[in-house]
Design a protein around this motif. Structure first.
Motif, PDB file in Angstrom:
ATOM      1  N   UNK A  82       0.834  -1.212   0.000  1.00 46.35           N
ATOM      2  CA  UNK A  82       0.000   0.000   0.000  1.00 46.35           C
ATOM      3  C   UNK A  82       0.864   1.256   0.000  1.00 46.35           C
ATOM      4  N   UNK A  83       2.079   1.135   0.456  1.00 47.97           N
ATOM      5  CA  UNK A  83       3.000   2.269   0.495  1.00 47.97           C
ATOM      6  C   UNK A  83       3.993   2.261  -0.664  1.00 47.97           C
ATOM      7  N   UNK A  84       3.725   1.471  -1.700  1.00 43.65           N
ATOM      8  CA  UNK A  84       4.709   1.315  -2.775  1.00 43.65           C
ATOM      9  C   UNK A  84       5.082   2.627  -3.438  1.00 43.65           C
ATOM     10  N   UNK A  85       4.115   3.539  -3.620  1.00 44.12           N
ATOM     11  CA  UNK A  85       4.443   4.823  -4.250  1.00 44.12           C
ATOM     12  C   UNK A  85       5.506   5.568  -3.465  1.00 44.12           C
TER      13      UNK A  85
ATOM     14  N   UNK B  96       5.666  10.796  -4.780  1.00 43.56           N
ATOM     15  CA  UNK B  96       5.054  10.569  -3.475  1.00 43.56           C
ATOM     16  C   UNK B  96       3.601  11.013  -3.446  1.00 43.56           C
ATOM     17  N   UNK B  97       3.263  12.021  -4.242  1.00 45.36           N
ATOM     18  CA  UNK B  97       1.883  12.518  -4.257  1.00 45.36           C
ATOM     19  C   UNK B  97       0.904  11.453  -4.738  1.00 45.36           C
ATOM     20  N   UNK B  98       1.377  10.494  -5.528  1.00 46.48           N
ATOM     21  CA  UNK B  98       0.489   9.437  -6.018  1.00 46.48           C
ATOM     22  C   UNK B  98       0.012   8.521  -4.895  1.00 46.48           C
ATOM     23  N   UNK B  99       0.739   8.498  -3.786  1.00 46.28           N
ATOM     24  CA  UNK B  99       0.315   7.663  -2.670  1.00 46.28           C
ATOM     25  C   UNK B  99      -0.974   8.179  -2.033  1.00 46.28           C
ATOM     26  N   UNK B 100      -1.319   9.445  -2.320  1.00 45.43           N
ATOM     27  CA  UNK B 100      -2.556  10.022  -1.799  1.00 45.43           C
ATOM     28  C   UNK B 100      -3.776   9.518  -2.564  1.00 45.43           C
ATOM     29  N   UNK B 101      -3.545   8.926  -3.734  1.00 46.99           N
ATOM     30  CA  UNK B 101      -4.643   8.437  -4.574  1.00 46.99           C
ATOM     31  C   UNK B 101      -4.853   6.959  -4.270  1.00 46.99           C
ATOM     32  N   UNK B 102      -5.927   6.625  -3.588  1.00 45.23           N
ATOM     33  CA  UNK B 102      -6.171   5.237  -3.206  1.00 45.23           C
ATOM     34  C   UNK B 102      -6.705   4.412  -4.370  1.00 45.23           C
TER      35      UNK B 102
ATOM     36  N   UNK C 293      -7.135   2.958 -10.478  1.00 41.63           N
ATOM     37  CA  UNK C 293      -7.333   3.472 -11.832  1.00 41.63           C
ATOM     38  C   UNK C 293      -6.989   4.961 -11.897  1.00 41.63           C
ATOM     39  N   UNK C 294      -7.419   5.709 -10.890  1.00 43.96           N
ATOM     40  CA  UNK C 294      -7.060   7.123 -10.841  1.00 43.96           C
ATOM     41  C   UNK C 294      -5.562   7.304 -10.603  1.00 43.96           C
ATOM     42  N   UNK C 295      -4.983   6.395  -9.821  1.00 47.19           N
ATOM     43  CA  UNK C 295      -3.546   6.455  -9.621  1.00 47.19           C
ATOM     44  C   UNK C 295      -2.779   6.214 -10.906  1.00 47.19           C
ATOM     45  N   UNK C 296      -3.286   5.295 -11.737  1.00 50.65           N
ATOM     46  CA  UNK C 296      -2.667   5.046 -13.036  1.00 50.65           C
ATOM     47  C   UNK C 296      -2.749   6.290 -13.911  1.00 50.65           C
ATOM     48  N   UNK C 297      -3.918   6.919 -13.926  1.00 54.83           N
ATOM     49  CA  UNK C 297      -4.079   8.153 -14.697  1.00 54.83           C
ATOM     50  C   UNK C 297      -3.161   9.249 -14.161  1.00 54.83           C
ATOM     51  N   UNK C 298      -2.994   9.285 -12.831  1.00 58.77           N
ATOM     52  CA  UNK C 298      -2.098  10.271 -12.243  1.00 58.77           C
ATOM     53  C   UNK C 298      -0.658  10.074 -12.666  1.00 58.77           C
ATOM     54  N   UNK C 299      -0.240   8.814 -12.747  1.00 64.22           N
ATOM     55  CA  UNK C 299       1.122   8.531 -13.201  1.00 64.22           C
ATOM     56  C   UNK C 299       1.318   9.021 -14.638  1.00 64.22           C
TER      57      UNK C 299
END
Length: 432
Positions: free
Chosen positions: A144-147, A290-296, A299-305
């Motif tokens: 869960x903390x991988x980002x 690190x900001x991507x870790x805020x996106x749980x 799918x949204x995290x993928x878009x954020x990347x």
């Protein structure tokens, strides 16, 4: 009577430690391992190796050395597709130590052999080093903390690249170490740090049940499973791999010929110029990742990347326009090209494929996809090195680098946008 706990004391403590403590420990240990690894890979880039072309081929000695190491590093990535994907957790630490030991031995050969033998030595140096990244990522992925963990790891090679070259220049300028011996001596200086860092990293507990529930299990992959994964997502992956093919070549060119580019920009004698320009890059990348870790939601995290990567490509274009207009100086432009390129590059080796696997729900390892991309990317690096010296030899390295920056920026925006659309259409919507 309960069976004895097979975990070591520090491992048990880390499993029960607060999240912030675990993240600080794990990211610090991983950072130190890969930071130290760069002392075995990049110190030779601090030297110019000036002189006549290599054996009358028309290629500079440094270009030949760069290509030889990259070829070895590239083969290592192809080997890593299988080896790193299948290696068990109990063998990772020993594998890391063995890989670095072989790399340092090759640097000793580089110091004592004639020019023809040096090419073989630097090839052998790159051959084990390409698998180090994947070994370290295997400790960090699927959590869960991988980002956060991968963000810390990803800044290691940005900072280390500058520090190692500055250490190399210091050894040659102030300590009287020759160009040929400098890479070996630099490696010796960082060897104790590497050994301690690997021992600390190997204490990490595996992902727990909550990690698996959030990010999917990350089992070792068989050959059939690897082929099935590539086939299933071939369209989107092909677009990503096309970007990475040229992106790796760009990053390598900037890294390997930074001494020459800075000299053309008027910073040839500036002290610690690499460290001073790469630290802002590392900080910017760290914050973005690190900001991507805020996106749980995965799918949204993928878009954020993808958003971070496309933003990096835009920065390459904008930074070069500012430089051409005289609105920023050469050092600032190098910071912008570094930040822009690494914002595109770093997600490939960390959060992009971790989020992709979590989004698709496919049981796989991010390391496998990373190594396919790396193998193709370093193949591109060799091609660009040859193209520049043989087809663009009348252009200065600075002029070639500027044109490359604009081409990569424009192509990156188009191909990354198309790949994002592909994966958003192919992946399920998961609850946040």
């Amino acid at each position: 009577m309960a069976p004895p706990d097979p975990e070591r004391g520090l491992t048990r403590w880390l499993r029960a430690a607060p999240r912030g403590v675990f993240v600080a420990y794990a990211s610090g240990a991983a950072f130190a391992v890969y930071f130290a690894m760069y002392a075995f890979r990049k110190p030779f880039a601090a030297a110019s190796f000036e002189g006549p072309s290599f054996l009358g081929t028309g290629l500079d000695r440094k270009t030949v050395f760069v290509i030889a190491q990259v070829v070895g590093y590239t083969l290592s990535k192809y080997l890593g597709i299988k080896v790193v994907s299948e290696v068990g957790a109990e063998r990772r630490a020993r594998a890391l130590v063995a890989l670095i030991g072989l790399a340092e031995l090759a640097l000793l050969l580089f110091a004592i052999l004639p020019a023809e033998g040096q090419v073989l030595a630097i090839f052998l140096n790159g051959l084990p080093l390409g698998m180090v990244w994947g070994m370290v990522v295997r400790y960090l992925e699927g959590r869960r903390t991988s980002e956060l963990l991968l963000a810390g790891l990803s800044t290691s090679f940005i900072v280390a690249s500058g520090v190692v070259k500055d250490v190399g220049r210091w050894l040659m300028r102030d300590q009287g170490v020759g160009e040929d011996w400098m890479p070996f001596v630099t490696g010796l200086l960082f060897l104790p740090l590497f050994g301690v860092a690997v021992a600390l990293l190997d204490q990490l507990p595996p992902p727990d049940a909550a990690d698996v529930a959030a990010r999917v299990a990350r089992p070792a992959m068989t050959r059939a499973e690897r082929r099935a994964f590539l086939s299933r997502f071939a369209g989107g992956l092909a677009l990503l791999f096309a970007v990475y093919f040229f992106l790796t070549a760009y990053r390598d060119f900037r890294d390997n010929y930074g001494v020459e580019i800075f000299a053309e920009l008027g910073y040839g004698e500036a002290p610690a110029i690499f460290t001073r320009t790469e630290l802002p890059v590392a900080f910017g990348v760290l914050v973005a990742m690190a900001s991507l870790n805020l996106v749980r939601d995965n799918r949204r995290g993928l878009a954020g990347a993808y958003a971070i990567m496309i933003g990096g490509a835009v920065m390459l274009l904008g930074g070069t326009w500012l430089f051409d207009q005289g609105l920023v100086d050469g050092a600032t432009w190098m910071v912008l090209t570094g930040l822009g390129s690494y914002l595109v590059y770093v997600p490939f080796g960390s959060v992009l494929f971790d989020r992709l696997i979590a989004t698709t729900g496919v049981a796989a390892t991010a390391v496998f996809t990373i190594y396919v991309a790396d193998a193709l990317g370093y193949t591109g690096s060799v091609g660009v090195q040859l193209y520049r010296d043989l087809a663009q030899g009348d252009h200065t390295r600075l002029a070639f680098f500027r044109t490359f920056t604009l081409t990569l920026g424009a192509g990156g925006v188009v191909l990354l946008s198309a790949s994002l659309i592909y994966f958003l259409r192919r992946t399920r919507v998961t609850p946040s």
